[in-house]
Motif scaffolding. Structure first.
Motif, mmCIF file in Angstrom:
data_model
loop_
_atom_site.group_PDB
_atom_site.id
_atom_site.type_symbol
_atom_site.label_atom_id
_atom_site.label_comp_id
_atom_site.label_asym_id
_atom_site.label_seq_id
_atom_site.Cartn_x
_atom_site.Cartn_y
_atom_site.Cartn_z
ATOM 1 N N PHE A 101 -9.980 76.261 34.269
ATOM 2 C CA PHE A 101 -10.934 75.505 33.617
ATOM 3 C C PHE A 101 -10.595 75.363 32.206
ATOM 4 O O PHE A 101 -11.037 74.611 31.190
ATOM 5 N N LEU A 102 -9.516 76.310 31.717
ATOM 6 C CA LEU A 102 -9.079 76.554 30.387
ATOM 7 C C LEU A 102 -8.181 75.167 29.917
ATOM 8 O O LEU A 102 -8.390 74.761 28.848
ATOM 9 N N TRP A 103 -7.489 74.577 31.097
ATOM 10 C CA TRP A 103 -6.812 73.319 30.718
ATOM 11 C C TRP A 103 -7.468 72.008 31.117
ATOM 12 O O TRP A 103 -6.817 70.999 31.239
ATOM 13 N N ALA A 104 -8.393 72.363 32.052
ATOM 14 C CA ALA A 104 -8.869 71.246 32.738
ATOM 15 C C ALA A 104 -9.635 69.973 31.496
ATOM 16 O O ALA A 104 -9.607 68.983 31.771
ATOM 17 N N PRO A 105 -10.001 70.425 30.413
ATOM 18 C CA PRO A 105 -10.311 69.520 29.546
ATOM 19 C C PRO A 105 -9.268 68.599 29.069
ATOM 20 O O PRO A 105 -9.466 67.189 28.846
ATOM 21 N N LEU A 106 -8.022 68.979 29.012
ATOM 22 C CA LEU A 106 -6.903 68.271 28.898
ATOM 23 C C LEU A 106 -6.737 67.012 29.881
ATOM 24 O O LEU A 106 -6.448 66.052 29.623
ATOM 25 N N ILE A 107 -6.960 67.332 31.032
ATOM 26 C CA ILE A 107 -6.942 66.733 32.128
ATOM 27 C C ILE A 107 -7.878 65.315 32.113
ATOM 28 O O ILE A 107 -7.654 64.306 32.314
ATOM 29 N N ASP A 108 -9.264 66.013 31.626
ATOM 30 C CA ASP A 108 -10.255 64.954 31.462
ATOM 31 C C ASP A 108 -9.837 63.997 30.141
ATOM 32 O O ASP A 108 -10.383 62.742 30.311
ATOM 33 N N LYS A 109 -9.305 64.474 29.016
ATOM 34 C CA LYS A 109 -8.858 63.611 28.102
ATOM 35 C C LYS A 109 -7.933 62.845 28.172
ATOM 36 O O LYS A 109 -8.014 61.660 27.825
ATOM 37 N N TYR A 110 -6.647 63.183 28.646
ATOM 38 C CA TYR A 110 -5.581 62.464 28.516
ATOM 39 C C TYR A 110 -5.136 61.913 29.836
ATOM 40 O O TYR A 110 -5.177 62.388 30.980
ATOM 41 N N SER A 111 -4.389 60.842 29.641
ATOM 42 C CA SER A 111 -3.729 60.183 30.986
ATOM 43 C C SER A 111 -2.245 60.340 30.498
ATOM 44 O O SER A 111 -1.732 60.321 29.780
ATOM 45 N N GLN A 143 -20.555 63.490 35.432
ATOM 46 C CA GLN A 143 -19.152 62.877 35.801
ATOM 47 C C GLN A 143 -18.589 62.429 34.213
ATOM 48 O O GLN A 143 -17.366 61.880 34.297
ATOM 49 N N ASN A 144 -19.089 62.594 33.090
ATOM 50 C CA ASN A 144 -18.562 62.565 32.039
ATOM 51 C C ASN A 144 -17.305 63.593 31.691
ATOM 52 O O ASN A 144 -16.441 63.561 31.147
ATOM 53 N N PHE A 145 -17.509 64.757 32.408
ATOM 54 C CA PHE A 145 -16.875 65.749 32.317
ATOM 55 C C PHE A 145 -16.338 66.404 33.758
ATOM 56 O O PHE A 145 -16.289 67.818 33.926
ATOM 57 N N THR A 146 -16.150 65.539 34.599
ATOM 58 C CA THR A 146 -15.925 65.893 36.056
ATOM 59 C C THR A 146 -14.824 67.261 36.085
ATOM 60 O O THR A 146 -15.136 68.017 36.847
ATOM 61 N N ALA A 147 -13.656 66.917 35.848
ATOM 62 C CA ALA A 147 -12.617 67.876 35.791
ATOM 63 C C ALA A 147 -13.083 69.442 35.269
ATOM 64 O O ALA A 147 -12.983 70.240 36.154
ATOM 65 N N THR A 148 -13.390 69.164 34.040
ATOM 66 C CA THR A 148 -13.704 70.385 33.305
ATOM 67 C C THR A 148 -14.849 71.328 33.981
ATOM 68 O O THR A 148 -14.898 72.432 34.252
#
Length: 434
Positions: free
Chosen positions: A78-88, A366-371
């Motif tokens: 979960f610590l790097w999941a926000p990067l997966i949500d934000k960046y393609s 679903q705005n923040f699914t991965a995180t």
């Protein structure tokens, strides 16, 4: 969509007709293949296959337990999941890009693990295991986000079941097949073949459909700092602080009995007098098919009964199944005890796994699914992973029998949290809108 429309849609997916309709979705095959990708590294980098390899070449139980901490990346994803949500990533899309890259890194790491082995340089070997675990944890995060975004909520139990079917097939490959290969040609060949099997989900990722989720795409416009803060902020504001903490505590404790015993399973089988071929046949072949049956039973029960009641049933069976290991501890080398224990353990794991996946999916925005899902999935593994890493010391200080009794009793805190949640947990929708 009006409330009456929503009610009509939900009713369309109740009962047997709803079950058949949900399992027939085009995404089901994709999730099956991605389940193979997620499941393959699990036993290879922090589970029974790795620990059995280490025990087979002479490592102590305490050392094996500590080495399993390399798999802690699954807990910290979960610590790097926000990067997966934000960046393609370029070319393949927001979700597909991460799917492909994480699997390529995983393949390279497994090949390197196979070529090096633990005997030549243990420190480098552990680093490679860590890299593979990081890639596997990243893959898990993206697959979970992909599953939630590719289909509406009423499909999630079915997609969770097909995903877990693929996951369980992967456990056959990384368990039974790996053990047979190790028995015949050694552990290095076994790991090389496992890396080859990862081509299946890699190809599926390349040709799969990219989710069309406009709400999720909005996360790309969030400032990088907010990308780490807003998913957690939204979860707590939507549920309220007290309920949110209780939900996180329940998820974190749910798999504790099962997670506690995972690292020691392989060494326990060897110490009980079973060969690698025995372990492959009973635990990683027969047992996985029993687990698949449990997974589909869980998917069907979720479609028919309430989530709340299924959470209670799943919590109980995960704990009670650990008592079955006392049969093996008191009857070492007996085939009937091995089959009985594996039957109880795997059907409960399959059932409870689907229930937990469906429940955690219902808690995400679903705005923040991965995180958000990564946070829940990480919590689901954190206590058990931590205690599992110390399990070798626990067994050496007591016995396998006392260890399994302790693991079964660890369900008590989970039941206490569920009792507090009971009247606040009518449906997944009630949780999302308390």
């Amino acid at each position: 969509m009006t409330s009456s429309d929503t009610s009509t849609t939900e009713n369309n997916y109740k009962g047997w007709s709803g079950i058949k309709r949900a399992f027939a979705t085009p995404s089901a095959l994709t999730l099956f293949c991605l389940g193979i990708g997620s499941g393959l590294p699990f036993l290879l980098v922090g589970g029974m296959t790795l620990s059995t390899w280490l025990r087979d070449v002479g490592f102590e139980l305490s050392v094996i337990g500590l080495i399993s901490f390399a798999g802690f990346f699954y807990v910290l994803k979960f610590l790097w999941a926000p990067l997966i949500d934000k960046y393609s990533l370029p070319f393949l899309g927001r979700r597909k890009g991460w799917l492909v890259v994480s699997q390529l890194v995983l393949i390279v790491a497994l090949v390197a693990i196979a070529l090096l082995g633990p005997e030549s340089s243990l420190s480098v070997f552990i680093i490679l295991v860590g890299v593979a675990a990081f890639a596997g944890a990243t893959l898990d995060t993206v697959v979970d986000a992909y599953r939630i975004e590719i289909a509406p909520p009423e499909f999630q139990a079915a997609l969770a079941s097909t995903y877990i079917l693929g996951y369980r097939i992967a456990l056959i490959l990384s368990g039974a097949v790996a053990f047979y290969l190790a028995e015949l040609w050694g552990w290095r060949i076994a790991y090389l073949v496992m890396a080859l099997f990862l081509l299946i989900p890699l190809i599926a990722s390349i040709i799969s459909k990219e989710p069309d989720n406009q709400r999720a795409l909005a996360a790309r416009d969030i400032h990088i700092v907010d990308a780490f803060i807003k998913p957690f902020q939204e979860f707590f504001s939507r549920n309220g602080i007290l309920l949110a903490l209780a939900l996180l505590a329940f998820v974190g404790l749910f798999k504790l009995p099962d997670q506690m015993i995972g690292v020691m399973a392989g060494p326990f089988y060897l110490d009980s007098g079973y060969t690698k071929a025995d372990i492959a046949t009973v635990s990683k072949l027969y047992g996985v098919w029993v687990g698949i049956a449990g997974a589909f039973l869980g998917g069907i029960c979720i479609a028919i009964f309430s989530m709340r009641s299924m959470l209670f049933v799943a919590t109980i069976v995960v704990s009670v199944s650990n008592i079955a290991y006392l049969l093996m501890a008191n009857n070492p080398g007996q085939d009937w005890a091995f089959f009985a224990t594996i039957s109880a353990d795997n059907i409960s794991q399959g059932f409870a796994g689907v229930v937990l996946v469906a429940f955690m999916s219902s808690l995400t925005n679903q705005n923040f699914t991965a995180t958000q899902y990564a946070l829940l999935a990480s919590l689901a593994n954190l206590p058990g992973k931590f205690i599992g890493g110390l399990s070798g010391y626990i067994v050496e200080a007591s016995s396998y029998s006392w260890f399994y009794i302790l693991s079964s009793l660890s369900v008590i805190p989970t039941l206490l949290v569920l009792a507090w949640l009971w009247n606040r947990l009518q449906t997944p929708e009630a949780v999302k809108n308390p």
